[in-house]
Design a protein around this motif. Structure first.
Motif, PDB file in Angstrom:
ATOM      1  N   PRO A 115      40.687  -5.284   6.612  1.00  7.02           N
ATOM      2  CA  PRO A 115      39.793  -6.079   6.263  1.00  7.02           C
ATOM      3  C   PRO A 115      38.647  -5.614   7.227  1.00  7.02           C
ATOM      4  O   PRO A 115      38.781  -5.190   8.472  1.00  7.02           O
ATOM      5  N   GLY A 116      37.357  -5.767   6.841  1.00 10.41           N
ATOM      6  CA  GLY A 116      36.222  -5.057   7.614  1.00 10.41           C
ATOM      7  C   GLY A 116      36.106  -3.769   7.166  1.00 10.41           C
ATOM      8  O   GLY A 116      34.896  -3.293   7.930  1.00 10.41           O
ATOM      9  N   TRP A 117      36.779  -3.044   6.645  1.00  8.41           N
ATOM     10  CA  TRP A 117      36.433  -1.649   6.455  1.00  8.41           C
ATOM     11  C   TRP A 117      36.312  -1.350   4.905  1.00  8.41           C
ATOM     12  O   TRP A 117      37.230  -2.062   4.301  1.00  8.41           O
ATOM     13  N   VAL A 118      35.530  -0.334   4.385  1.00  5.21           N
ATOM     14  CA  VAL A 118      35.259  -0.168   3.063  1.00  5.21           C
ATOM     15  C   VAL A 118      36.014   0.943   2.542  1.00  5.21           C
ATOM     16  O   VAL A 118      36.089   1.275   1.417  1.00  5.21           O
ATOM     17  N   GLY A 119      36.840   1.665   3.490  1.00  6.51           N
ATOM     18  CA  GLY A 119      37.909   2.505   2.633  1.00  6.51           C
ATOM     19  C   GLY A 119      37.449   4.105   2.876  1.00  6.51           C
ATOM     20  O   GLY A 119      36.899   4.591   3.913  1.00  6.51           O
ATOM     21  N   LEU A 120      38.077   4.815   2.171  1.00 10.26           N
ATOM     22  CA  LEU A 120      37.716   6.194   1.928  1.00 10.26           C
ATOM     23  C   LEU A 120      36.981   6.757   0.950  1.00 10.26           C
ATOM     24  O   LEU A 120      36.647   6.106  -0.007  1.00 10.26           O
ATOM     25  N   PRO A 121      36.224   8.112   1.214  1.00 13.31           N
ATOM     26  CA  PRO A 121      35.341   8.562   0.213  1.00 13.31           C
ATOM     27  C   PRO A 121      36.093   8.776  -1.272  1.00 13.31           C
ATOM     28  O   PRO A 121      37.333   9.236  -1.245  1.00 13.31           O
ATOM     29  N   LEU A 122      35.345   8.559  -2.253  1.00 16.51           N
ATOM     30  CA  LEU A 122      36.072   8.817  -3.517  1.00 16.51           C
ATOM     31  C   LEU A 122      36.221  10.225  -3.636  1.00 16.51           C
ATOM     32  O   LEU A 122      35.478  11.110  -3.037  1.00 16.51           O
ATOM     33  N   ASN A 123      36.989  10.653  -4.905  1.00 10.83           N
ATOM     34  CA  ASN A 123      37.232  12.013  -5.238  1.00 10.83           C
ATOM     35  C   ASN A 123      35.842  12.823  -5.495  1.00 10.83           C
ATOM     36  O   ASN A 123      35.031  12.178  -6.293  1.00 10.83           O
ATOM     37  N   GLY A 124      35.610  13.768  -4.769  1.00 10.92           N
ATOM     38  CA  GLY A 124      34.544  14.507  -5.036  1.00 10.92           C
ATOM     39  C   GLY A 124      33.174  14.094  -4.160  1.00 10.92           C
ATOM     40  O   GLY A 124      32.078  14.474  -4.105  1.00 10.92           O
ATOM     41  N   VAL A 125      33.496  13.015  -3.235  1.00  7.14           N
ATOM     42  CA  VAL A 125      32.502  12.635  -2.175  1.00  7.14           C
ATOM     43  C   VAL A 125      32.653  13.120  -1.004  1.00  7.14           C
ATOM     44  O   VAL A 125      33.809  13.158  -0.557  1.00  7.14           O
ATOM     45  N   GLU A 126      31.782  13.561  -0.194  1.00  7.66           N
ATOM     46  CA  GLU A 126      31.750  13.772   1.231  1.00  7.66           C
ATOM     47  C   GLU A 126      31.013  12.912   1.769  1.00  7.66           C
ATOM     48  O   GLU A 126      29.686  12.854   1.463  1.00  7.66           O
ATOM     49  N   ASP A 132      23.939   7.100  11.330  1.00  8.33           N
ATOM     50  CA  ASP A 132      23.684   7.252  10.173  1.00  8.33           C
ATOM     51  C   ASP A 132      24.459   7.579   9.108  1.00  8.33           C
ATOM     52  O   ASP A 132      25.031   8.800   9.245  1.00  8.33           O
ATOM     53  N   LEU A 133      24.932   7.027   7.812  1.00  4.83           N
ATOM     54  CA  LEU A 133      25.896   7.442   7.003  1.00  4.83           C
ATOM     55  C   LEU A 133      24.705   8.193   5.867  1.00  4.83           C
ATOM     56  O   LEU A 133      24.090   7.770   5.229  1.00  4.83           O
ATOM     57  N   HIS A 134      25.367   9.387   5.772  1.00  5.84           N
ATOM     58  CA  HIS A 134      24.970  10.290   4.378  1.00  5.84           C
ATOM     59  C   HIS A 134      26.360  10.657   3.611  1.00  5.84           C
ATOM     60  O   HIS A 134      27.134  10.748   3.948  1.00  5.84           O
ATOM     61  N   VAL A 135      25.958  10.364   2.294  1.00  2.86           N
ATOM     62  CA  VAL A 135      26.988  10.778   1.224  1.00  2.86           C
ATOM     63  C   VAL A 135      26.269  11.651   0.274  1.00  2.86           C
ATOM     64  O   VAL A 135      25.194  11.885   0.394  1.00  2.86           O
ATOM     65  N   ARG A 136      27.371  12.556  -0.352  1.00  5.54           N
ATOM     66  CA  ARG A 136      27.072  13.550  -1.184  1.00  5.54           C
ATOM     67  C   ARG A 136      28.165  13.317  -2.385  1.00  5.54           C
ATOM     68  O   ARG A 136      29.513  13.402  -2.050  1.00  5.54           O
ATOM     69  N   GLY A 137      27.740  13.527  -3.552  1.00  3.32           N
ATOM     70  CA  GLY A 137      28.778  13.445  -4.537  1.00  3.32           C
ATOM     71  C   GLY A 137      28.395  13.381  -5.901  1.00  3.32           C
ATOM     72  O   GLY A 137      26.839  13.096  -6.097  1.00  3.32           O
ATOM     73  N   PRO A 138      28.894  13.722  -7.052  1.00  2.39           N
ATOM     74  CA  PRO A 138      28.539  13.968  -8.562  1.00  2.39           C
ATOM     75  C   PRO A 138      28.239  12.643  -9.068  1.00  2.39           C
ATOM     76  O   PRO A 138      27.373  12.802 -10.057  1.00  2.39           O
ATOM     77  N   MET A 139      28.233  11.429  -8.497  1.00  2.00           N
ATOM     78  CA  MET A 139      27.873  10.310  -9.094  1.00  2.00           C
ATOM     79  C   MET A 139      26.584   9.913  -8.636  1.00  2.00           C
ATOM     80  O   MET A 139      25.924   8.754  -9.090  1.00  2.00           O
ATOM     81  N   MET A 140      25.754  10.508  -7.776  1.00  4.81           N
ATOM     82  CA  MET A 140      24.532  10.114  -7.140  1.00  4.81           C
ATOM     83  C   MET A 140      23.432  10.252  -7.987  1.00  4.81           C
ATOM     84  O   MET A 140      23.459  11.320  -8.766  1.00  4.81           O
ATOM     85  N   ALA A 141      22.330   9.519  -8.003  1.00  5.70           N
ATOM     86  CA  ALA A 141      21.288   9.887  -8.736  1.00  5.70           C
ATOM     87  C   ALA A 141      20.398  11.000  -8.040  1.00  5.70           C
ATOM     88  O   ALA A 141      21.004  11.443  -6.790  1.00  5.70           O
ATOM     89  N   ARG A 142      19.436  11.419  -8.531  1.00  2.00           N
ATOM     90  CA  ARG A 142      18.675  12.727  -7.739  1.00  2.00           C
ATOM     91  C   ARG A 142      17.516  12.385  -7.192  1.00  2.00           C
ATOM     92  O   ARG A 142      16.821  13.144  -6.439  1.00  2.00           O
ATOM     93  N   GLU A 143      16.919  11.026  -7.838  1.00  2.00           N
ATOM     94  CA  GLU A 143      15.421  10.873  -7.319  1.00  2.00           C
ATOM     95  C   GLU A 143      15.163   9.399  -7.311  1.00  2.00           C
ATOM     96  O   GLU A 143      15.883   8.638  -8.150  1.00  2.00           O
ATOM     97  N   TYR A 144      14.109   9.065  -7.040  1.00  2.00           N
ATOM     98  CA  TYR A 144      13.117   7.699  -7.357  1.00  2.00           C
ATOM     99  C   TYR A 144      12.330   8.160  -8.475  1.00  2.00           C
ATOM    100  O   TYR A 144      11.681   9.209  -8.314  1.00  2.00           O
ATOM    101  N   LEU A 145      12.045   7.399  -9.527  1.00  2.00           N
ATOM    102  CA  LEU A 145      11.062   7.469 -10.397  1.00  2.00           C
ATOM    103  C   LEU A 145       9.811   7.478 -10.021  1.00  2.00           C
ATOM    104  O   LEU A 145       9.515   6.453  -9.416  1.00  2.00           O
TER     105      LEU A 145
END
Ligand code: MLC
Ligand code: AMP
Length: 463
Positions: free
Chosen positions: A289-300, A319-332
């Motif tokens: 409780p209170g924790w959101v878990g572990l990075p998903l497959n392919g996420v750093e 500050d939390l930084h994330v990287r993974g194949p499910m991310m968008a690449r930009e704001y339009l």
């Protein structure tokens, strides 16, 4: 292929897709959505007024078949927000229902039309959806989401949650955000299981979905708090396999209430419109409780303070930084804002502040910017509401904040300096221009706003 299970010989059920009182088999869905695709083939971008309905499902799937970018628009969008979304996205038409005074062409969705025409494969790099999300200031930003990102995000969740075609997913979340639309609608289509959309995410409708065979439920914390307050309804969710919470921090007492009433520890996951879901507790792992878990497959993930990495010691807050194949690449259309958040090494600076423990468990401590409010799981920019209120003739100064709320997580309050005016008039003004969930719950009239020597409003001194 985005939906490998939407093929002619896949196993089928008459109620594979249910929204409210209406159901479609997968064969119905493929036939009707292909008929939609034929009407829009060759278009670039169309807007979909995303009511929770079968027509919205057909519109979005039709766009995906045709390779046309769908812009799901909140159905209660006010005039300013609507005009912005349509102009910014370059939508060429409405697909299905359209707002009353729309000037764009309207392409109808014919629920009972069928086509079995094959369409060519669409490149994974093509933009499937344009989702709009609020920043601290200005109108919402468009986030282009590719087909590859959707596939990667859903497959990583399938791994974490053991989500399969045997699951029947129930939820009643809006069909214009990551949670309800990508996870909640495209998820069952990719996995091949059933979808039971309850139209509204109320406790009694979630309980009724148990009778319809739901094995998995999605909700924002407000929904779980309301389910937990209805003991009889909550107990009927005991037969499920997995209950999942996300989009905002899940209060520990809500986790405990749901556990006590259903026997299930909620799986909590963390995500953003820009990144999709990147961190989650697992079906086969610890749910703390209170924790959101572990990075998903392919996420750093990493914790930063300036340019330095912080240790994963369960205590250092960064500050939390994330990287993974499910991310968008930009704001339009926003190269500067894109460059602020998408870093040169491929990480995305989430704006959330977190700790990571030595086992890799993540806890979200809060957000760096107080001007981003989360109310009922909706992300709302204080600046957007302030600009609209300043456009009212009676308002000379305004400051909008989010204050803690047991039901909504945060509740919007507007401090206003100006001429006498009723609070209802100001609240209605926000609804007319933006949308329902951006309405302040309360207007507090004050003589002056607290400001520092530079004249900047000191929001921390409010409330
Ligand atoms: C609300 N009401 C008001 C008001 N605000 N009336 C007057 N003045 C105001 N300021 C009215 C509403 O219209 C409604 O009326 C009633 O009060 C209750 O409103 P509410 O408290 O807001 O509840 P409700 O409408 O039931 O909404 C709660 C909710 C909703 C949880 C159903 O907030 C919701 O759908 N949230 C989901 C958000 C979501 O999907 N986020 C995902 C983002 S993606 P009436 O008459 O209608 O009852 C993301 C990524 C990730 O975050 O990680 O998932
Ligand atoms: P949105 O773009 O609407 O998806 O909002 C994303 C934001 O929601 C994140 O940056 C977080 O601040 C918040 N959020 C999403 N999931 C969680 C969670 N499980 N716990 C805490 N905050 C969350």
């Amino acid at each position: 292929m985005l939906f490998p299970t939407l093929t002619p010989n896949a196993p089928d059920l008459p109620d594979a897709i249910t929204v409210g009182d209406e159901s479609l088999s997968r064969e119905d869905l493929v036939g009707a959505a292909t008929a939609v695709a034929e009407r829009i083939y060759g278009a670039r971008t169309v807007a979909v007024l995303a009511h929770p309905s079968i027509d919205t499902v057909l519109s979005i799937v039709g766009c995906l078949i045709a390779g046309v970018t769908a812009v799901p628009v909140p159905p209660d969008s006010g005039t300013k927000e609507l005009a912005h979304i349509l102009t910014d996205s370059g939508a060429q038409a409405w697909l299905g229902a359209a707002p009353d005074d729309s000037t764009l062409p309207v392409i109808p969705v014919r629920r009972y039309a069928r086509s079995w025409h094959g369409h060519p494969q669409i490149a994974g790099s093509a933009t499937a959806l344009m989702l709009y999300t609020s920043g601290t200031t200005g109108l919402p930003k468009g986030v282009p989401i590719t087909r590859d990102a959707i596939a990667a995000g859903l497959d990583a969740l399938a791994d974490a949650w053991q989500w399969s075609s045997d699951d029947a997913l129930a939820h009643g979340l809006p069909l214009f955000h990551v949670h309800g639309l990508i996870l909640g609608m495209l998820g069952p289509l990719r996995r091949g299981g059933r979808l039971i959309h309850t139209v509204k995410p109320t406790a009694d409708r979630y309980a009724a979905a148990a009778d319809a065979g739901a094995t998995m439920y999605f909700g924002v914390p407000t929904v779980w708090a309301r389910v937990g307050a209805d003991q009889a309804a909550a107990q009927r969710l005991s037969s499920a396999r997995l209950l999942v919470s996300g989009s905002a921090p899940l209060p520990v007492p809500v986790f405990e209430t749901i556990r006590d009433l259903t026997g299930h520890e909620l799986v909590e996951r963390y995500g953003m419109t820009e990144t999709m879901i990147t961190v989650s507790t697992r079906a086969d792992g610890e749910r703390r409780p209170g924790w959101v878990g572990l990075p998903l497959n392919g996420v750093e993930t990493r914790l930063r303070e300036g340019d330095s990495d912080l240790p994963h010691d369960g205590e250092s807050v960064g500050d939390l930084h994330v990287r993974g194949p499910m991310m968008a690449r930009e704001y339009l259309n926003q190269p500067e804002k894109t460059a602020e958040s998408w870093l040169s090494d491929g990480f995305f600076a989430t704006g959330d502040v977190a700790v990571i423990d030595p086992d890799g468990m993540h806890r979200i401590v809060g957000r760096r910017a107080t001007d981003l409010i989360k109310s009922g799981g909706f992300r709302i920019g204080a600046g957007e509401i302030e600009t609209v209120l300043l456009g009212h003739p009676a308002v000379t100064e305004v400051a909008v904040i989010g204050v803690p709320d047991d039901d909504l997580g945060q509740r919007i309050i507007a401090y206003v300096v100006g001429e006498p005016v009723s609070d209802i008039e100001l609240i209605d003004h926000v609804t007319t221009e933006l949308s329902h969930h951006k309405r302040p719950r309360e207007i507090r009239f004050v003589d002056a706003l607290p400001r520092n020597a530079m004249g900047k409003v000191q929001k921390k001194l409010l409330d």
